[in-house]
Design an enzyme around this catalytic site. Structure first.
Site, mmCIF file in Angstrom:
data_model
loop_
_atom_site.group_PDB
_atom_site.id
_atom_site.type_symbol
_atom_site.label_atom_id
_atom_site.label_comp_id
_atom_site.label_asym_id
_atom_site.label_seq_id
_atom_site.Cartn_x
_atom_site.Cartn_y
_atom_site.Cartn_z
ATOM 1 C CE LYS A 158 26.262 -8.874 -17.993
ATOM 2 N NZ LYS A 158 26.047 -9.492 -19.281
ATOM 3 C CG ASP A 211 24.762 -12.980 -19.807
ATOM 4 O OD1 ASP A 211 23.567 -12.649 -19.764
ATOM 5 O OD2 ASP A 211 25.690 -12.195 -19.557
HETATM 6 P P1 NAP Z 1 32.687 -5.439 -22.437
HETATM 7 O O1 NAP Z 1 33.017 -6.253 -21.236
HETATM 8 O O2 NAP Z 1 32.825 -3.962 -22.388
HETATM 9 O O3 NAP Z 1 33.593 -6.018 -23.657
HETATM 10 C C1 NAP Z 1 33.581 -5.379 -24.905
HETATM 11 C C2 NAP Z 1 34.377 -6.196 -25.915
HETATM 12 O O4 NAP Z 1 34.235 -5.547 -27.185
HETATM 13 C C3 NAP Z 1 35.876 -6.286 -25.622
HETATM 14 O O5 NAP Z 1 36.346 -7.535 -26.029
HETATM 15 C C4 NAP Z 1 36.442 -5.158 -26.510
HETATM 16 O O6 NAP Z 1 37.775 -5.380 -26.925
HETATM 17 C C5 NAP Z 1 35.533 -5.280 -27.717
HETATM 18 N N1 NAP Z 1 35.494 -4.056 -28.495
HETATM 19 C C6 NAP Z 1 34.961 -2.863 -28.132
HETATM 20 N N2 NAP Z 1 35.100 -1.968 -29.139
HETATM 21 C C7 NAP Z 1 35.745 -2.600 -30.150
HETATM 22 C C8 NAP Z 1 36.178 -2.210 -31.452
HETATM 23 N N3 NAP Z 1 35.957 -0.976 -31.917
HETATM 24 N N4 NAP Z 1 36.774 -3.135 -32.240
HETATM 25 C C9 NAP Z 1 36.978 -4.412 -31.790
HETATM 26 N N5 NAP Z 1 36.599 -4.836 -30.559
HETATM 27 C C10 NAP Z 1 35.982 -3.937 -29.734
HETATM 28 O O7 NAP Z 1 31.179 -5.699 -22.904
HETATM 29 P P2 NAP Z 1 30.303 -7.026 -22.654
HETATM 30 O O8 NAP Z 1 29.602 -6.948 -21.341
HETATM 31 O O9 NAP Z 1 31.171 -8.199 -22.925
HETATM 32 O O10 NAP Z 1 29.166 -6.874 -23.782
HETATM 33 C C11 NAP Z 1 29.454 -7.103 -25.148
HETATM 34 C C12 NAP Z 1 28.172 -7.054 -25.962
HETATM 35 O O11 NAP Z 1 27.301 -8.139 -25.617
HETATM 36 C C13 NAP Z 1 27.340 -5.782 -25.761
HETATM 37 O O12 NAP Z 1 26.854 -5.381 -27.025
HETATM 38 C C14 NAP Z 1 26.190 -6.241 -24.882
HETATM 39 O O13 NAP Z 1 25.023 -5.466 -25.064
HETATM 40 C C15 NAP Z 1 25.988 -7.658 -25.407
HETATM 41 N N6 NAP Z 1 25.290 -8.555 -24.436
HETATM 42 C C16 NAP Z 1 24.064 -9.027 -24.758
HETATM 43 C C17 NAP Z 1 23.415 -9.897 -23.894
HETATM 44 C C18 NAP Z 1 22.055 -10.447 -24.256
HETATM 45 O O14 NAP Z 1 21.354 -10.937 -23.388
HETATM 46 N N7 NAP Z 1 21.657 -10.390 -25.520
HETATM 47 C C19 NAP Z 1 24.005 -10.285 -22.695
HETATM 48 C C20 NAP Z 1 25.283 -9.782 -22.407
HETATM 49 C C21 NAP Z 1 25.911 -8.907 -23.282
HETATM 50 P P3 NAP Z 1 39.018 -4.918 -26.004
HETATM 51 O O15 NAP Z 1 39.169 -5.987 -24.960
HETATM 52 O O16 NAP Z 1 40.158 -4.872 -26.947
HETATM 53 O O17 NAP Z 1 38.647 -3.593 -25.427
#
Ligand code: NAP
Length: 276
Positions: free
Chosen positions: A68, A105
């Site tokens: 993204k 989103d």
């Molecule tokens: P991302 O950019 O990779 O960010 C991941 C986030 O999760 C970061 O803040 C990371 O923290 C945190 N994290 C990962 N592992 C962790 C752990 N073990 N303990 C605590 N925090 C942890 O991912 P994203 O694009 O934001 O997506 C996040 C989620 O939203 C995903 O599950 C995705 O499928 C979902 N999503 C859904 C939709 C929908 O339409 N329903 C749309 C968008 C996203 P750090 O910064 O410390 O690494």
């Protein structure tokens, strides 16, 4: 013969994406003729893959994890909501050949919360867990709902603080670590971390959810996610996952590309009937 308009979702991993199915259902419902495919594309391949797609006549793309921020940088022009979020999930070819970047989103989440689940955000204290791409996309639309405040908590505290600072001119928002959440209460907790994908939950203190509070996990699965289960255990009035958001953000992308808005309720109902 006119070629069929081509769309796709790029991401990694992409195999389990429901987007091709959702857009096929939209196209059938609105009687639009189009093709929507999915393609495994990682960060290194991104720029080349997008250029090839549009050079070959592609009309629009969705970009998901981990692309993204790269999609934001790729776009020639951006909507205001995409500009500020620094994350783009929808690219659309314009009539002048430029590529528009948008982020649907936040609108998808709000539509699911407000319309599908009748959750009002006005005067609410909101906690967002996570400071990644998804969190970026939902902050501005939430701040615009006359909420009292947003707190962003993240494992990497600096990222939460930096992200909050980027939106500080738009409303009450601050960033912190999980240890700073003690003694606070929230009306709505949104899980924007990827922890549910590995059946974990962020380390939350007890009693952090207000009475009649709501939990929302952006992640979705064919079984209740770990955060949805956490919400139920902590007596959330509603504990929801992100399938509705997925359909709603897709509907907004479809509208950007095709100028026609699909009716989402029957599609969410169908997808829900196929799980749990
Ligand atoms: P991302 O950019 O990779 O960010 C991941 C986030 O999760 C970061 O803040 C990371 O923290 C945190 N994290 C990962 N592992 C962790 C752990 N073990 N303990 C605590 N925090 C942890 O991912 P994203 O694009 O934001 O997506 C996040 C989620 O939203 C995903 O599950 C995705 O499928 C979902 N999503 C859904 C939709 C929908 O339409 N329903 C749309 C968008 C996203 P750090 O910064 O410390 O690494």
């Amino acid at each position: 013969m006119t070629a069929i308009d081509q769309y796709a979702v790029f991401g990694s991993p992409i195999k389990h994406s429901k987007s091709p199915r959702i857009h096929k259902l939209f196209a059938e419902q609105t009687q639009q003729t189009l093709i929507y495919a999915s393609q495994e594309v990682n960060a290194e391949q991104f720029a080349n893959a997008v250029s090839c797609f549009f050079s070959a006549g592609g009309k629009g793309l969705n970009c998901t994890l981990p692309l993204k921020e790269l999609a934001w940088a790729y776009a020639d022009i951006r909507t205001e909501r995409a500009e500020l979020s620094k994350a783009v999930n929808t690219l659309a070819l314009q009539s002048d050949g430029r590529i528009l970047g948008d982020n649907t989103d936040g609108l998808g989440l709000l539509t699911d919360l407000k319309i599908n689940h009748e959750v009002n955000l006005k005067n609410k204290n909101i906690l967002i867990l996570g400071a990644g791409g998804a969190s970026r996309g939902i902050i501005l639309p939430i701040l615009e709902q006359s909420v009292i405040s947003i707190v962003i908590a993240n494992r990497t505290i600096d990222k939460a603080v930096t992200l909050a600072n980027e939106f500080a001119h738009k409303g009450m928002i601050k960033g912190c670590g999980y240890n700073d959440l003690d003694d606070q209460r929230f009306d709505l907790i949104i899980n924007a971390t990827s922890t549910s994908l590995s059946d974990e939950i962020p380390p939350l203190p007890e009693n952090i959810l207000s009475k009649n509070g709501i939990c929302y996990d952006l992640a979705y699965s064919n079984k209740p996610t770990s955060f949805v289960n956490w919400g139920k255990k902590n007596k959330a009035l509603k504990s929801l996952d992100g399938l509705g958001m997925l359909v709603e953000q897709a509907a907004e992308a479809f509208f950007i590309w095709r100028g026609i808005r699909p009716i989402t309720s029957s599609i969410i109902e169908l997808l829900n009937s196929e799980r749990f």
